[in-house]
Design a protein around this motif. Structure first.
Motif, PDB file in Angstrom:
ATOM      1  N   ILE A 184       0.842  -1.203   0.000  1.00 19.74           N
ATOM      2  CA  ILE A 184       0.000   0.000   0.000  1.00 19.74           C
ATOM      3  C   ILE A 184       0.872   1.246   0.000  1.00 19.74           C
ATOM      4  N   SER A 185       1.976   1.212   0.726  1.00 22.82           N
ATOM      5  CA  SER A 185       2.902   2.354   0.733  1.00 22.82           C
ATOM      6  C   SER A 185       3.476   2.605  -0.661  1.00 22.82           C
ATOM      7  N   ILE A 186       3.837   1.551  -1.365  1.00 24.85           N
ATOM      8  CA  ILE A 186       4.357   1.680  -2.729  1.00 24.85           C
ATOM      9  C   ILE A 186       3.289   2.283  -3.635  1.00 24.85           C
ATOM     10  N   LEU A 187       2.056   1.797  -3.523  1.00 23.57           N
ATOM     11  CA  LEU A 187       0.962   2.321  -4.346  1.00 23.57           C
ATOM     12  C   LEU A 187       0.674   3.787  -4.050  1.00 23.57           C
ATOM     13  N   LEU A 188       0.683   4.163  -2.774  1.00 26.98           N
ATOM     14  CA  LEU A 188       0.424   5.557  -2.418  1.00 26.98           C
ATOM     15  C   LEU A 188       1.528   6.478  -2.938  1.00 26.98           C
ATOM     16  N   PHE A 189       2.776   6.047  -2.824  1.00 31.34           N
ATOM     17  CA  PHE A 189       3.877   6.842  -3.354  1.00 31.34           C
ATOM     18  C   PHE A 189       3.759   6.977  -4.879  1.00 31.34           C
ATOM     19  N   TYR A 190       3.436   5.875  -5.527  1.00 36.62           N
ATOM     20  CA  TYR A 190       3.246   5.842  -6.979  1.00 36.62           C
ATOM     21  C   TYR A 190       2.161   6.846  -7.393  1.00 36.62           C
ATOM     22  N   LEU A 191       1.006   6.821  -6.715  1.00 34.41           N
ATOM     23  CA  LEU A 191      -0.078   7.731  -7.041  1.00 34.41           C
ATOM     24  C   LEU A 191       0.276   9.179  -6.728  1.00 34.41           C
ATOM     25  N   PHE A 192       0.999   9.403  -5.623  1.00 34.68           N
ATOM     26  CA  PHE A 192       1.412  10.754  -5.267  1.00 34.68           C
ATOM     27  C   PHE A 192       2.314  11.345  -6.352  1.00 34.68           C
ATOM     28  N   VAL A 193       3.286  10.577  -6.820  1.00 36.17           N
ATOM     29  CA  VAL A 193       4.205  11.053  -7.863  1.00 36.17           C
ATOM     30  C   VAL A 193       3.446  11.298  -9.169  1.00 36.17           C
ATOM     31  N   LEU A 194       2.644  10.336  -9.578  1.00 34.92           N
ATOM     32  CA  LEU A 194       1.917  10.435 -10.838  1.00 34.92           C
ATOM     33  C   LEU A 194       0.937  11.604 -10.835  1.00 34.92           C
ATOM     34  N   ASN A 195       0.106  11.686  -9.818  1.00 36.91           N
ATOM     35  CA  ASN A 195      -0.882  12.763  -9.761  1.00 36.91           C
ATOM     36  C   ASN A 195      -0.245  14.111  -9.458  1.00 36.91           C
ATOM     37  N   GLY A 196       0.768  14.119  -8.618  1.00 38.38           N
ATOM     38  CA  GLY A 196       1.450  15.371  -8.305  1.00 38.38           C
ATOM     39  C   GLY A 196       2.115  15.980  -9.524  1.00 38.38           C
ATOM     40  N   PHE A 197       2.807  15.164 -10.298  1.00 39.28           N
ATOM     41  CA  PHE A 197       3.459  15.650 -11.513  1.00 39.28           C
ATOM     42  C   PHE A 197       2.430  16.186 -12.506  1.00 39.28           C
ATOM     43  N   THR A 198       1.328  15.462 -12.657  1.00 42.15           N
ATOM     44  CA  THR A 198       0.279  15.882 -13.581  1.00 42.15           C
ATOM     45  C   THR A 198      -0.369  17.184 -13.125  1.00 42.15           C
ATOM     46  N   LEU A 199      -0.619  17.332 -11.826  1.00 41.17           N
ATOM     47  CA  LEU A 199      -1.214  18.563 -11.319  1.00 41.17           C
ATOM     48  C   LEU A 199      -0.281  19.752 -11.449  1.00 41.17           C
ATOM     49  N   ILE A 200       1.002  19.535 -11.214  1.00 39.36           N
ATOM     50  CA  ILE A 200       1.971  20.636 -11.357  1.00 39.36           C
ATOM     51  C   ILE A 200       1.986  21.138 -12.797  1.00 39.36           C
ATOM     52  N   LEU A 201       2.010  20.223 -13.750  1.00 38.49           N
ATOM     53  CA  LEU A 201       1.976  20.637 -15.159  1.00 38.49           C
ATOM     54  C   LEU A 201       0.680  21.362 -15.494  1.00 38.49           C
ATOM     55  N   TYR A 202      -0.430  20.889 -14.965  1.00 30.76           N
ATOM     56  CA  TYR A 202      -1.737  21.506 -15.233  1.00 30.76           C
ATOM     57  C   TYR A 202      -1.805  22.920 -14.669  1.00 30.76           C
ATOM     58  N   LYS A 203      -1.353  23.091 -13.432  1.00 33.10           N
ATOM     59  CA  LYS A 203      -1.403  24.414 -12.806  1.00 33.10           C
ATOM     60  C   LYS A 203      -0.469  25.401 -13.494  1.00 33.10           C
ATOM     61  N   ALA A 204       0.632  24.891 -14.070  1.00 35.32           N
ATOM     62  CA  ALA A 204       1.561  25.741 -14.810  1.00 35.32           C
ATOM     63  C   ALA A 204       1.126  25.902 -16.268  1.00 35.32           C
ATOM     64  N   LYS A 205       0.021  25.262 -16.643  1.00 36.03           N
ATOM     65  CA  LYS A 205      -0.524  25.293 -18.010  1.00 36.03           C
ATOM     66  C   LYS A 205       0.505  24.806 -19.036  1.00 36.03           C
ATOM     67  N   ILE A 206       1.206  23.729 -18.684  1.00 40.67           N
ATOM     68  CA  ILE A 206       2.163  23.104 -19.595  1.00 40.67           C
ATOM     69  C   ILE A 206       1.503  21.871 -20.178  1.00 40.67           C
ATOM     70  N   LYS A 207       1.344  21.859 -21.477  1.00 38.61           N
ATOM     71  CA  LYS A 207       0.731  20.718 -22.151  1.00 38.61           C
ATOM     72  C   LYS A 207       1.802  20.026 -22.990  1.00 38.61           C
ATOM     73  N   ILE A 208       1.993  18.744 -22.746  1.00 41.68           N
ATOM     74  CA  ILE A 208       2.983  17.957 -23.463  1.00 41.68           C
ATOM     75  C   ILE A 208       2.269  17.225 -24.593  1.00 41.68           C
ATOM     76  N   LYS A 209       2.731  17.436 -25.793  1.00 42.05           N
ATOM     77  CA  LYS A 209       2.160  16.738 -26.958  1.00 42.05           C
ATOM     78  C   LYS A 209       3.251  15.900 -27.592  1.00 42.05           C
ATOM     79  N   PHE A 210       2.850  14.753 -28.114  1.00 48.34           N
ATOM     80  CA  PHE A 210       3.797  13.845 -28.732  1.00 48.34           C
ATOM     81  C   PHE A 210       3.666  13.837 -30.242  1.00 48.34           C
ATOM     82  N   TRP A 211       2.992  14.837 -30.811  1.00 49.38           N
ATOM     83  CA  TRP A 211       2.846  14.900 -32.264  1.00 49.38           C
ATOM     84  C   TRP A 211       3.019  16.307 -32.762  1.00 49.38           C
TER      85      TRP A 211
END
Length: 72
Positions: free
Chosen positions: A45-72
């Protein structure tokens, strides 16, 4: 990172492909770095919580900074 559930959904929708790719990379990293079958329930559960914290935290930081990553 103060947010509500709607903001997290907006952040994932804003960079959906990046969220998917990052989730797959983190899953691979966890599987390479540790033998997940030998961990206790609490450690798992600790591994999963850390995983979700990193994944969601990184995504929220990019969203709040209005940085959109496109691969095309």
């Amino acid at each position: 990172l103060c947010m509500n559930g709607s903001e997290l959904l907006d952040a994932v929708n804003y960079n959906g492909l990046l969220y998917f790719v990052l989730a797959n990379l983190l899953t691979g990293a966890v599987n390479i770095c540790t033998n997940t079958l030998k961990h206790s329930t609490g450690e798992s559960i600790s591994i999963l919580l850390f995983y979700l914290f990193v994944l969601n935290g990184f995504t929220l930081i990019l969203y709040k900074a209005k940085i959109k990553i496109k691969f095309w």
